[in-house]
Design a protein around this motif. Sequence first.
Motif, short mmCIF file in Angstrom:
data_model
loop_
_atom_site.label_atom_id
_atom_site.label_comp_id
_atom_site.label_asym_id
_atom_site.label_seq_id
_atom_site.Cartn_x
_atom_site.Cartn_y
_atom_site.Cartn_z
N UNK A 78 0.48 -5.27 1.40
CA UNK A 78 0.73 -6.20 2.38
C UNK A 78 0.51 -5.64 3.83
N UNK A 79 0.77 -4.38 4.03
CA UNK A 79 0.66 -3.99 5.49
C UNK A 79 -0.71 -3.61 5.68
N UNK A 80 -1.23 -2.50 4.59
CA UNK A 80 -2.57 -2.20 4.80
C UNK A 80 -3.70 -3.24 4.63
N UNK A 81 -3.52 -4.41 4.33
CA UNK A 81 -4.52 -5.55 4.36
C UNK A 81 -4.96 -5.75 5.46
N UNK A 82 -4.03 -5.78 6.63
CA UNK A 82 -4.33 -6.04 8.17
C UNK A 82 -5.29 -5.00 8.58
N UNK A 83 -6.59 -5.70 9.12
CA UNK A 83 -7.47 -5.02 9.79
C UNK A 83 -7.33 -4.65 11.07
N UNK A 84 -7.42 -3.33 11.26
CA UNK A 84 -7.09 -2.41 12.63
C UNK A 84 -5.86 -2.93 13.07
N UNK A 85 -4.90 -3.00 12.39
CA UNK A 85 -3.54 -3.18 12.83
C UNK A 85 -2.98 -2.19 13.72
N UNK A 86 -2.35 -2.64 14.87
CA UNK A 86 -1.45 -1.38 15.83
C UNK A 86 -0.47 -0.92 14.90
N UNK A 87 0.17 0.20 15.32
CA UNK A 87 1.44 0.90 14.63
C UNK A 87 2.44 -0.16 14.44
N UNK A 88 2.62 -1.02 15.59
CA UNK A 88 3.75 -2.03 15.81
C UNK A 88 3.38 -3.00 14.81
N UNK A 89 2.09 -3.67 14.41
CA UNK A 89 1.87 -4.45 13.80
C UNK A 89 2.14 -4.08 12.32
N UNK A 91 4.13 -1.85 11.27
CA UNK A 91 5.62 -1.93 10.90
C UNK A 91 6.18 -3.11 10.63
N UNK A 92 5.66 -4.31 11.43
CA UNK A 92 6.37 -5.53 11.44
C UNK A 92 5.87 -6.22 9.85
N UNK A 93 4.59 -5.82 9.50
CA UNK A 93 4.34 -6.20 8.12
C UNK A 93 4.80 -5.67 6.94
N UNK A 94 5.26 -4.25 7.39
CA UNK A 94 5.85 -3.43 6.43
C UNK A 94 7.19 -4.19 5.89
N UNK A 95 7.95 -4.26 7.29
CA UNK A 95 9.14 -4.94 7.23
C UNK A 95 9.33 -6.35 6.43
N UNK A 96 8.27 -7.20 6.89
CA UNK A 96 8.40 -8.51 6.19
C UNK A 96 7.89 -8.35 4.63
N UNK A 97 7.12 -7.66 4.34
CA UNK A 97 6.80 -7.52 2.98
C UNK A 97 8.03 -7.00 2.18
N UNK A 190 12.55 2.18 -0.87
CA UNK A 190 11.80 1.33 0.30
C UNK A 190 11.66 1.94 1.77
N UNK A 191 12.83 2.07 2.17
CA UNK A 191 13.06 2.84 3.43
C UNK A 191 12.15 4.18 3.38
N UNK A 197 4.89 6.32 5.03
CA UNK A 197 3.38 5.40 5.10
C UNK A 197 3.27 5.14 6.44
N UNK A 198 4.38 4.89 7.18
CA UNK A 198 3.97 4.55 8.80
C UNK A 198 3.43 5.94 9.45
N UNK A 199 4.17 6.91 9.16
CA UNK A 199 3.69 8.36 9.52
C UNK A 199 2.14 8.57 9.51
N UNK A 200 1.87 8.37 8.24
CA UNK A 200 0.41 8.66 7.82
C UNK A 200 -0.35 7.51 8.40
N UNK A 201 0.00 6.28 8.70
CA UNK A 201 -1.12 5.07 9.05
C UNK A 201 -0.89 5.65 10.72
N UNK A 202 0.13 5.90 11.50
CA UNK A 202 0.05 6.34 12.75
C UNK A 202 -1.03 7.41 13.18
#
Length: 214
Positions: A78-89, A91-97, A190-191, A197-202
């Motif tokens: 759900x988070x990785x499907x966002x195209x060129x999302x910023x780290x904040x975006x 994180x928000x997608x990850x928490x929502x999912x 999950x936490x 995954x957030x660290x890797x994405x950043x």
Amino acid sequence: MEILKLFTAGGVVVWPLLLASVCVVTLILERSWFWWQILKHQERVVNTFLVDYDQHPKAAIQKLKEQPSLPMVRIFLAALSLDQATPDEFNLALESAAQAEIPRLKQYSTVFETVVGIAPLLGLLGTILGLIQALSSLQIGDVGTARAAGVTAGIGEALISTAIGLVVAMVTLLFANAFQGQYRRQRAAIADYGGRIEIAYRRHYRQFVNRQGR
């Protein structure tokens, strides 16, 4: 034959208890299979993905899509499907999912809690009704007679519904607590995985920004 006799002796409330027990057994089997799949596959799949994501992100994501039944996989995708999302975006997608997965993880918990609460009460109600029926036929002067012996047997049969209600409630509570423990461990996972995954994405996002700035 003895089991049928036992249920017949328990009175009318035994049949709702029987229905509740069948329902609970079905849900226990479903939840057991659900958690077994998570315990069997999720840690290996997620750890493999996190290692591969550092080297080949696109290939790792494509491979991750092969396991859509796992909660952590759905959260990641759900988070990785966002195209060129910023780290904040991201994180928000990850928490929502993650929040969207909670109802699936706690599915049927309300049913288990209801059965645990109502089964002993149904059993007690059956006992009270049985006692009323048994004692209603007893008259003064019947003590020590055959009729009194029949009343004693009726009282013993009336207690069957309470025993059945307690058994249904205890078995349900045992599995409900086991599933609740799995739910708490999954929330912790999950936490943990979400932070990794957030660290890797950043890291990948910084590399992407640096390439764009050249």
